[in-house]
Design a protein around this motif. Structure first.
Motif, PDB file in Angstrom:
ATOM      1  N   CYS A 177       0.829  -1.212   0.000  1.00 57.83           N
ATOM      2  CA  CYS A 177       0.000   0.000   0.000  1.00 57.83           C
ATOM      3  C   CYS A 177       0.860   1.257   0.000  1.00 57.83           C
ATOM      4  O   CYS A 177       0.560   2.230  -0.710  1.00 57.83           O
ATOM      5  CB  CYS A 177      -0.930  -0.005   1.214  1.00 57.83           C
ATOM      6  SG  CYS A 177      -2.228  -1.260   1.153  1.00 57.83           S
ATOM      7  N   ALA A 178       1.930   1.251   0.792  1.00 56.71           N
ATOM      8  CA  ALA A 178       2.821   2.417   0.847  1.00 56.71           C
ATOM      9  C   ALA A 178       3.483   2.652  -0.501  1.00 56.71           C
ATOM     10  O   ALA A 178       3.582   3.799  -0.972  1.00 56.71           O
ATOM     11  CB  ALA A 178       3.870   2.210   1.934  1.00 56.71           C
ATOM     12  N   ASP A 179       3.930   1.578  -1.164  1.00 57.35           N
ATOM     13  CA  ASP A 179       4.542   1.701  -2.495  1.00 57.35           C
ATOM     14  C   ASP A 179       3.534   2.222  -3.514  1.00 57.35           C
ATOM     15  O   ASP A 179       3.883   2.997  -4.414  1.00 57.35           O
ATOM     16  CB  ASP A 179       5.092   0.347  -2.944  1.00 57.35           C
ATOM     17  CG  ASP A 179       6.300  -0.094  -2.128  1.00 57.35           C
ATOM     18  OD1 ASP A 179       6.869   0.761  -1.423  1.00 57.35           O
ATOM     19  OD2 ASP A 179       6.656  -1.293  -2.185  1.00 57.35           O
ATOM     20  N   ALA A 180       2.270   1.767  -3.379  1.00 63.06           N
ATOM     21  CA  ALA A 180       1.235   2.209  -4.312  1.00 63.06           C
ATOM     22  C   ALA A 180       0.991   3.709  -4.195  1.00 63.06           C
ATOM     23  O   ALA A 180       0.797   4.399  -5.204  1.00 63.06           O
ATOM     24  CB  ALA A 180      -0.061   1.439  -4.043  1.00 63.06           C
ATOM     25  N   VAL A 181       0.996   4.230  -2.962  1.00 65.14           N
ATOM     26  CA  VAL A 181       0.790   5.667  -2.761  1.00 65.14           C
ATOM     27  C   VAL A 181       1.939   6.459  -3.386  1.00 65.14           C
ATOM     28  O   VAL A 181       1.722   7.497  -4.030  1.00 65.14           O
ATOM     29  CB  VAL A 181       0.652   5.989  -1.261  1.00 65.14           C
ATOM     30  CG1 VAL A 181       0.620   7.499  -1.036  1.00 65.14           C
ATOM     31  CG2 VAL A 181      -0.607   5.341  -0.689  1.00 65.14           C
ATOM     32  N   ILE A 182       3.176   5.961  -3.220  1.00 65.08           N
ATOM     33  CA  ILE A 182       4.338   6.623  -3.834  1.00 65.08           C
ATOM     34  C   ILE A 182       4.200   6.614  -5.349  1.00 65.08           C
ATOM     35  O   ILE A 182       4.442   7.620  -6.033  1.00 65.08           O
ATOM     36  CB  ILE A 182       5.642   5.925  -3.395  1.00 65.08           C
ATOM     37  CG1 ILE A 182       5.857   6.105  -1.892  1.00 65.08           C
ATOM     38  CG2 ILE A 182       6.828   6.463  -4.185  1.00 65.08           C
ATOM     39  CD1 ILE A 182       7.006   5.300  -1.341  1.00 65.08           C
ATOM     40  N   HIS A 183       3.804   5.462  -5.912  1.00 62.78           N
ATOM     41  CA  HIS A 183       3.619   5.349  -7.368  1.00 62.78           C
ATOM     42  C   HIS A 183       2.549   6.331  -7.855  1.00 62.78           C
ATOM     43  O   HIS A 183       2.726   6.985  -8.893  1.00 62.78           O
ATOM     44  CB  HIS A 183       3.217   3.912  -7.719  1.00 62.78           C
ATOM     45  CG  HIS A 183       2.706   3.751  -9.112  1.00 62.78           C
ATOM     46  ND1 HIS A 183       3.532   3.800 -10.221  1.00 62.78           N
ATOM     47  CD2 HIS A 183       1.430   3.556  -9.589  1.00 62.78           C
ATOM     48  CE1 HIS A 183       2.808   3.642 -11.308  1.00 62.78           C
ATOM     49  NE2 HIS A 183       1.530   3.484 -10.954  1.00 62.78           N
ATOM     50  N   ALA A 184       1.462   6.451  -7.110  1.00 59.44           N
ATOM     51  CA  ALA A 184       0.386   7.358  -7.510  1.00 59.44           C
ATOM     52  C   ALA A 184       0.839   8.811  -7.469  1.00 59.44           C
ATOM     53  O   ALA A 184       0.519   9.607  -8.362  1.00 59.44           O
ATOM     54  CB  ALA A 184      -0.823   7.164  -6.585  1.00 59.44           C
ATOM     55  N   ARG A 185       1.617   9.151  -6.444  1.00 58.03           N
ATOM     56  CA  ARG A 185       2.099  10.525  -6.316  1.00 58.03           C
ATOM     57  C   ARG A 185       3.044  10.867  -7.466  1.00 58.03           C
ATOM     58  O   ARG A 185       2.976  11.964  -8.035  1.00 58.03           O
ATOM     59  CB  ARG A 185       2.793  10.682  -4.967  1.00 58.03           C
ATOM     60  CG  ARG A 185       3.089  12.122  -4.597  1.00 58.03           C
ATOM     61  CD  ARG A 185       3.625  12.233  -3.178  1.00 58.03           C
ATOM     62  NE  ARG A 185       2.599  11.931  -2.173  1.00 58.03           N
ATOM     63  CZ  ARG A 185       2.679  10.944  -1.304  1.00 58.03           C
ATOM     64  NH1 ARG A 185       3.738  10.139  -1.297  1.00 58.03           N
ATOM     65  NH2 ARG A 185       1.712  10.744  -0.435  1.00 58.03           N
ATOM     66  N   GLU A 186       3.903   9.922  -7.822  1.00 53.80           N
ATOM     67  CA  GLU A 186       4.842  10.153  -8.936  1.00 53.80           C
ATOM     68  C   GLU A 186       4.119  10.223 -10.276  1.00 53.80           C
ATOM     69  O   GLU A 186       4.583  10.901 -11.201  1.00 53.80           O
ATOM     70  CB  GLU A 186       5.896   9.033  -8.959  1.00 53.80           C
ATOM     71  CG  GLU A 186       6.839   9.062  -7.766  1.00 53.80           C
ATOM     72  CD  GLU A 186       7.766   7.861  -7.743  1.00 53.80           C
ATOM     73  OE1 GLU A 186       7.506   6.902  -8.522  1.00 53.80           O
ATOM     74  OE2 GLU A 186       8.734   7.863  -6.958  1.00 53.80           O
ATOM     75  N   SER A 187       2.988   9.533 -10.390  1.00 55.82           N
ATOM     76  CA  SER A 187       2.244   9.493 -11.655  1.00 55.82           C
ATOM     77  C   SER A 187       1.174  10.567 -11.746  1.00 55.82           C
ATOM     78  O   SER A 187       0.470  10.654 -12.762  1.00 55.82           O
ATOM     79  CB  SER A 187       1.588   8.116 -11.832  1.00 55.82           C
ATOM     80  OG  SER A 187       2.551   7.081 -11.759  1.00 55.82           O
ATOM     81  N   GLY A 188       1.021  11.365 -10.688  1.00 58.43           N
ATOM     82  CA  GLY A 188       0.028  12.433 -10.702  1.00 58.43           C
ATOM     83  C   GLY A 188      -1.398  11.931 -10.600  1.00 58.43           C
ATOM     84  O   GLY A 188      -2.328  12.573 -11.109  1.00 58.43           O
ATOM     85  N   LEU A 189      -1.591  10.801  -9.931  1.00 56.80           N
ATOM     86  CA  LEU A 189      -2.933  10.243  -9.754  1.00 56.80           C
ATOM     87  C   LEU A 189      -3.596  10.851  -8.522  1.00 56.80           C
ATOM     88  O   LEU A 189      -2.931  11.452  -7.680  1.00 56.80           O
ATOM     89  CB  LEU A 189      -2.858   8.713  -9.625  1.00 56.80           C
ATOM     90  CG  LEU A 189      -2.209   7.981 -10.806  1.00 56.80           C
ATOM     91  CD1 LEU A 189      -2.155   6.479 -10.544  1.00 56.80           C
ATOM     92  CD2 LEU A 189      -2.960   8.263 -12.103  1.00 56.80           C
ATOM     93  N   GLY A 190      -4.910  10.649  -8.415  1.00 56.26           N
ATOM     94  CA  GLY A 190      -5.653  11.248  -7.310  1.00 56.26           C
ATOM     95  C   GLY A 190      -5.866  10.272  -6.167  1.00 56.26           C
ATOM     96  O   GLY A 190      -4.974  10.026  -5.353  1.00 56.26           O
ATOM     97  N   SER A 191      -7.052   9.692  -6.088  1.00 53.72           N
ATOM     98  CA  SER A 191      -7.402   8.800  -4.982  1.00 53.72           C
ATOM     99  C   SER A 191      -6.800   7.412  -5.171  1.00 53.72           C
ATOM    100  O   SER A 191      -6.931   6.802  -6.229  1.00 53.72           O
ATOM    101  CB  SER A 191      -8.927   8.676  -4.858  1.00 53.72           C
ATOM    102  OG  SER A 191      -9.505   9.924  -4.566  1.00 53.72           O
TER     103      SER A 191
END
Length: 505
Positions: A177-191
């Protein structure tokens, strides 16, 4: 949906039908039906008592104004209407105010928790699609490492709705889950929607895992997914999770399959947690923002017009809808237009759900009536078996052509004839509305509906219905009187002309 509650409130309203005033005796008798339905719906006894006391206080000793509104908009109001209003307001109060999820301003984590079998994985996909329609770019995270094929199910659902799914090998759900949040932040994703593991019951191992995920991802909202059909047990589950986690709201699933509705009424008052969303079907688009006003209205058998309009707005092309409406009211209604309307209805969801949102649909239909959505498919097959010219000019469909269409659509000739008959009636009805005949007058011409309107709408005072039908149509009534006066004048003129001719001869 919620048939048990609806039946109780309907019986209470019928109990007060014909009453001229509210008394302690008739209010108590009406509330007896409500009490039985609430208890049968598995609502907590303390909540039932409090609800009944508040409704009784609103009704007993209240002066009911027989007319309400302003001048030309005044309506007949009965004691039964006053009782229904009191029940509606108390139901809304019991379920709490709507608290929709705020839009994402930056990358955020939304954690879904709950027991096994409540529909967390499918709800995660529904929530992702809901956010996608709102303009977000969500990310689904497969954090359920215990249930077999849970990751594969989420990946399949993500592919169907066009949302990315983050998944990798490993047994540390918090790290994933922590890695997924980092990936989303780097990709400019929202929720970032975290689909966590569940258990058959609450245990320390489950709670420890969820606490670790919370510590590493710091979710903006932790939502508990509850099965509405669990009834009062849903309240106990919510309390169990709230002892270990800071919950921000609830998602009630399978509400369409819940005939009782106890969880929907009890859980907010018992836990203090707002209901954020409800799911009312298996499709990925069957998630709705919770509206207590709409649910209270449906419980009372008054439908949910606002919800129905929202369903339509999601699937309809507004410019095309306006153009279609203009053409329909001008009498330019063809089977091609009819087919377009059918396809819009099919995109709005199950036909039974739409019918439930119509006011007093439960009383207009026989008890146990089956709303068969497949009928729309059969009608669509009939129309598609016609040539483009036949769809535009249905009068071309003679016996030979009808036999060809019936054979091509796999239906009976009688079914096709009945469909064409209904279509022609609908075309005349809509054309009449466009000519200013008035809604009430045109509705009374529908076979079977005229008698029903004459006797009064179920649950409504006949006088109120007459005024409701006439309200806002004063110009049409004046026009009708003017037309009659003109007709009498022409008749007198014609008689005088005949008399003059007779005298000449």
């Amino acid at each position: 949906m919620l048939e048990t509650l609806t039946r109780g409130f309907r019986d209470a309203r019928n109990q007060l039908r014909g009453m001229t005033r509210l008394t302690d005796e008739n209010v108590a008798e009406a509330l007896r039906h409500v009490r039985m339905s609430l208890l049968e719906a598995d609502v907590d006894l303390a909540l039932v008592r409090g609800f009944l006391e508040r409704v009784s206080e609103r009704c007993n000793g209240a002066e009911v104004k027989l007319r309400a509104g302003r001048k030309e908009q005044r309506r007949q109001v009965s004691p039964g209407d006053h009782f229904t209003k009191a029940c509606y307001e108390e139901l809304v109060s019991l379920m709490g105010q709507a608290e929709p999820l705020a839009p994402a301003k930056h990358t955020r984590a939304l954690m879904l928790v709950g027991l096994q079998g409540t529909g967390k994985t499918s709800t995660a996909a529904k929530l992702a699609l809901h956010l996608k329609k709102a303009g977000e770019r969500p990310l689904l995270v497969a954090a359920d490492l215990r249930r077999p094929a849970a990751r594969e199910q989420l990946q399949l659902l993500g592919g169907q709705i066009g949302v990315e799914v983050y998944s990798r090998e490993g047994q540390d759900a918090a790290a994933i889950c922590a890695d997924a949040v980092i990936h989303a932040r780097e990709s400019g994703l929202g929720s970032v929607i975290l689909d966590t593991a569940g258990r058959l019951q609450i245990d320390q191992e489950l709670m420890h895992e969820l606490e670790q995920i919370t510590a590493q991802t710091r979710p903006e909202a932790t939502l508990l997914v509850c099965d509405a059909m669990m009834g009062r047990e849903a309240v106990n589950v919510a309390r169990g999770f709230a002892e270990h986690l800071s919950l921000d709201g609830l998602i009630l699933t399978k509400l369409d399959g819940d005939a009782r509705g106890g969880a929907a009424l009890s859980i907010r008052s018992a836990t203090g947690l707002p209901i954020r969303f409800i799911t009312v079907g298996e499709g990925t688009d069957r998630l709705e923002t919770f509206r207590p006003e709409g649910l209270a209205s449906r419980i009372l058998g008054m439908g949910d017009i606002v919800g129905l309009v929202q369903d339509f707005e999601e699937v309809a092309d507004h410019e095309q809808a306006e153009e279609d409406a203009r053409r329909l009211l001008q009498g330019q209604f063809t089977l091609k237009d009819f087919l377009s309307q059918l396809r819009t209805l099919q995109r709005m969801g199950p036909l039974s759900d739409m019918v439930e949102k119509l006011p007093f649909a439960g009383e207009l239909l026989p008890e146990g009536a089956n709303i068969d959505g497949r009928e729309l498919k059969r009608v669509e097959a009939m129309i598609l078996s016609m040539t483009p010219e036949e769809r535009t000019r249905p009068e071309l469909l003679d016996r030979s052509r009808q036999e060809r269409v019936a054979a091509g659509s796999g239906t009976k000739l009688a079914d096709l004839g009945e469909m064409l008959k209904r279509f022609e009636g609908m075309r005349k009805l809509i054309g009449g509305l466009g000519k200013g005949g008035g809604m009430a007058g045109m509705l009374s011409r529908i076979p079977g509906l005229g008698k029903m309107l004459a006797g009064g709408m179920p649950g409504m005072d006949p006088a109120a219905l007459r005024e409701l039908g006439a309200g806002g149509e004063a110009p049409n009534r004046r026009a009708a009187r003017a037309q009659k006066s003109e007709a009498r004048r022409q008749k007198r003129k014609s008689l005088r002309k005949h008399k003059r001719r007779g005298k000449r001869h």
